[in-house]
Every structure is written in structure tokens, then in C-alpha cells.
Scaffold this motif. Structure first.
Motif, PDB file in Angstrom:
ATOM      1  N   ALA A  63       5.816  12.235  -8.083  1.00 47.54           N
ATOM      2  CA  ALA A  63       4.710  11.273  -8.100  1.00 47.54           C
ATOM      3  C   ALA A  63       4.070  11.111  -6.720  1.00 47.54           C
ATOM      4  N   GLY A  64       4.629  11.769  -5.712  1.00 51.97           N
ATOM      5  CA  GLY A  64       4.072  11.655  -4.361  1.00 51.97           C
ATOM      6  C   GLY A  64       4.241  10.271  -3.763  1.00 51.97           C
ATOM      7  N   ILE A  65       5.349   9.614  -4.074  1.00 55.29           N
ATOM      8  CA  ILE A  65       5.582   8.275  -3.518  1.00 55.29           C
ATOM      9  C   ILE A  65       5.937   8.400  -2.040  1.00 55.29           C
ATOM     10  N   ASP A  66       5.109   7.817  -1.177  1.00 56.26           N
ATOM     11  CA  ASP A  66       5.400   7.882   0.261  1.00 56.26           C
ATOM     12  C   ASP A  66       5.576   6.494   0.864  1.00 56.26           C
ATOM     13  N   ARG A  67       5.543   5.492   0.005  1.00 59.56           N
ATOM     14  CA  ARG A  67       5.694   4.120   0.495  1.00 59.56           C
ATOM     15  C   ARG A  67       6.068   3.226  -0.678  1.00 59.56           C
ATOM     16  N   LEU A  68       6.911   2.229  -0.425  1.00 61.72           N
ATOM     17  CA  LEU A  68       7.186   1.215  -1.441  1.00 61.72           C
ATOM     18  C   LEU A  68       7.127  -0.146  -0.755  1.00 61.72           C
ATOM     19  N   ASP A  69       6.562  -1.129  -1.458  1.00 61.64           N
ATOM     20  CA  ASP A  69       6.515  -2.493  -0.924  1.00 61.64           C
ATOM     21  C   ASP A  69       7.626  -3.362  -1.501  1.00 61.64           C
ATOM     22  N   ALA A  70       8.100  -3.000  -2.682  1.00 60.56           N
ATOM     23  CA  ALA A  70       9.163  -3.772  -3.318  1.00 60.56           C
ATOM     24  C   ALA A  70       9.811  -2.952  -4.419  1.00 60.56           C
ATOM     25  N   VAL A  71      11.086  -3.236  -4.658  1.00 61.16           N
ATOM     26  CA  VAL A  71      11.801  -2.657  -5.799  1.00 61.16           C
ATOM     27  C   VAL A  71      12.247  -3.814  -6.682  1.00 61.16           C
ATOM     28  N   LEU A  72      12.028  -3.681  -7.978  1.00 55.92           N
ATOM     29  CA  LEU A  72      12.493  -4.674  -8.944  1.00 55.92           C
ATOM     30  C   LEU A  72      13.602  -4.040  -9.760  1.00 55.92           C
ATOM     31  N   VAL A  73      14.678  -4.773  -9.956  1.00 55.17           N
ATOM     32  CA  VAL A  73      15.810  -4.241 -10.728  1.00 55.17           C
ATOM     33  C   VAL A  73      15.936  -5.039 -12.022  1.00 55.17           C
ATOM     34  N   GLY A 137       8.822 -15.999 -10.387  1.00 54.97           N
ATOM     35  CA  GLY A 137       8.305 -14.722  -9.936  1.00 54.97           C
ATOM     36  C   GLY A 137       7.960 -14.658  -8.467  1.00 54.97           C
ATOM     37  N   ILE A 138       7.340 -13.546  -8.107  1.00 57.78           N
ATOM     38  CA  ILE A 138       6.965 -13.283  -6.718  1.00 57.78           C
ATOM     39  C   ILE A 138       5.564 -12.705  -6.700  1.00 57.78           C
ATOM     40  N   ARG A 139       5.007 -12.630  -5.518  1.00 60.13           N
ATOM     41  CA  ARG A 139       3.726 -11.960  -5.326  1.00 60.13           C
ATOM     42  C   ARG A 139       3.946 -10.841  -4.311  1.00 60.13           C
ATOM     43  N   VAL A 140       3.534  -9.658  -4.663  1.00 61.25           N
ATOM     44  CA  VAL A 140       3.614  -8.530  -3.737  1.00 61.25           C
ATOM     45  C   VAL A 140       2.174  -8.154  -3.413  1.00 61.25           C
TER      46      VAL A 140
END
Ligand SMILES: [Zn+2]
Ligand SMILES: [Zn+2]
Ligand SMILES: [Zn+2]
Length: 265
Positions: A63-73, A137-140
Motif C-alpha cells: 500500500a506504500g505506507i510511509d507514515r502512520l499517525d495512529a494505530v487502533l487495536v 473516542g479520539i481525534r486524529v
């Protein structure tokens, strides 16, 4: 907002190791189902991953992921978290927040203990900020994330809602108290393991009925096993569709776009 289905398969993935069945030997790329995972891309460039499963590295490369701001489990079963170590290259600049419910958080602390108590400076560990998902919840960035408590057998786990889209993997029941949290959802990604019933997952007919009962217009089936080919599932899901609610099997690499992004309100 756009969502990319990184994996749509059940816990063992499809093909299943050692399985000679026609689906596991199929040449149709849509019959290759990695472990269930989703990437949410916000209009402001936000990148949110749901569930770093065992194929996260391969999914991220594809998917070409080169950055993540958050992970949800969603929960701490192996097929949803065992790729967590592979976020490591994405945590060089800054630690990555990983949000989970208290039970999954406790489990992550044990299974990835080395990441939270690094044995030596400069050691090769992912820099993770383990956080507890608040009930509201949260805001990203500009993306609002709402947790939706659901049932996976008797295990309470989390689904997630983003505007009028909700993602409910590993789901076999929606508590009455969570139904209001799903009110107004237009598009639902929902667990439908197979046609036959299962104690901890919705069957595809149950998933379709759930989507209809929630008033969703579209249901995309995820966490699929190897009982049926994608082509067969298209037919089976079509039979379960109604004028109000279209049911279809999702596939790895499929993307949905939400132009009317209420998360940006
Ligand atoms: Zn699972
Ligand atoms: Zn098989
Ligand atoms: Zn599970």
C-alpha cells in the motif's frame, strides 16, 4: 476520507497453510485474503491503521505506507496484533500512539514487553505510546474516531466508526447499548466468516441481517475464511442483498471513498 482494505481474511489467512481446497489453490487474486486490517486516510493526510496483523509489513509495502499517525487495536488476538513490531521503521521520527481498550492494552504490554522496557539504548524496538481508548473516542488530525463496543463470542472488543462508515471485525453480536453508536451509519464493513454459523463470528447471513437492522445502505463482508471463492461469495451476497442494503464481499486492496466526510465537521 478513504479507506483501504489491507486484509479481508480470517485468522489463518487464505490460502490456508497446507490446504489443498479449490479456494486455497485459486489463481484469482481476490481469493488471496491477508489477515483483517484497514487503513484510513483522512482528507488532511491523516493515516490511521486498524490492527497491525501478522502481514502488516507486506500490506504496508503493497500500500506504500510511509507514515502512520495512529494505530487502533480492535482486540489482542494474534491475527490482529502480531505485526506490531513491524511499525518500527515508521517510529524513527516520533513514537506512534497505539490505542486499545484496557484488556487489549494489558495484553499488548505483556506480548511486546521488550518494546516498553527496552533492554539497551538504540535497540531495535518500535517506539510505541500505548494509550487507552476513551469511550467517547479520539481525534486524529481532522478525523474523528469513535469506538463501538461489540461482542466477539463472549469477549468484549472494539469496532470503530468514522463518520458514516463503521468497521466491525471479529463481531458476533452488537450490544443494545452500542446500537445508538451506529445510528446513521451508511457503509458497514462487517465480519462474515462463512455461510455456516460460528460461535465467535457472524455468518454472512447474520452480517447481512445486522447491516440491514442498523439501516446501512452497503455492507462489505470481511474476515472471510476459505469456504467460498470470491466469485461464489459475490453470488451468495447478492442473494442476501435487498433494495435498501447491498451486501458484497470485500477483497484485499479494495478502497472506498467518502466524499461527504462528516468526520471533518
Ligand atoms: Zn480475527
Ligand atoms: Zn482451503
Ligand atoms: Zn479475534
Amino acid at each position: 476520507m478513504r479507506v483501504l482494505f489491507l486484509g479481508t481474511g480470517t485468522s489463518h489467512g487464505v490460502p490456508v497453510v497446507g490446504c489443498p481446497c479449490p479456494v486455497c489453490r485459486s489463481a484469482d487474486p481476490r481469493d488471496s485474503r491477508n489477515r483483517a486490517s484497514l487503513l484510513v486516510r483522512g482528507d488532511g493526510g491523516e493515516r490511521i491503521l486498524i490492527d497491525p496483523g501478522p502481514e502488516f509489513r507486506l500490506q504496508a509495502l503493497r500500500a506504500g505506507i510511509d507514515r502512520l499517525d495512529a494505530v487502533l487495536v480492535t482486540h489482542a488476538h494474534a491475527d490482529h496484533i502480531h505485526g506490531l513490531d513491524d511499525v518500527r521503521p515508521l517510529t524513527r521520527e516520533a513514537p506512534l500512539p497505539v490505542w486499545a481498550d484496557p484488556a487489549a492494552r494489558a495484553e499488548l504490554e505483556v506480548r511486546f514487553a521488550y518494546a516498553f522496557d527496552p533492554p539497551q539504548p538504540g535497540g531495535g524496538v518500535p517506539r510505541i505510546l500505548l494509550r487507552e481508548m476513551p469511550p467517547d473516542g479520539i481525534r486524529v488530525g481532522g478525523v474523528e474516531v469513535r469506538p463501538v463496543p461489540i461482542l466477539h463470542g463472549i469477549l468484549p472488543i472494539l469496532g470503530f466508526r468514522f463518520g458514516d462508515f463503521a468497521y466491525l471485525t471479529d463481531c458476533s453480536g452488537i450490544p443494545e447499548t452500542s446500537r445508538p453508536l451506529l445510528e446513521g451509519v451508511r457503509v458497514l464493513a462487517v465480519d462474515g466468516l462463512r455461510m455456516r454459523p460460528h460461535p465467535t463470528h457472524f455468518s454472512i447471513p447474520e452480517a447481512a441481517e445486522t447491516a440491514r437492522s442498523l439501516g446501512a445502505r452497503e455492507a462489505w463482508i470481511i474476515h472471510i475464511c476459505h469456504d467460498h471463492s470470491h466469485r461464489d461469495l459475490e453470488g451468495l451476497c447478492s442473494d442476501l442483498s435487498s433494495p435498501d442494503c447491498t451486501v458484497r464481499p470485500a477483497w484485499d486492496g479494495m478502497e472506498l471513498e467518502f466524499r461527504d466526510d462528516r468526520t471533518a465537521d
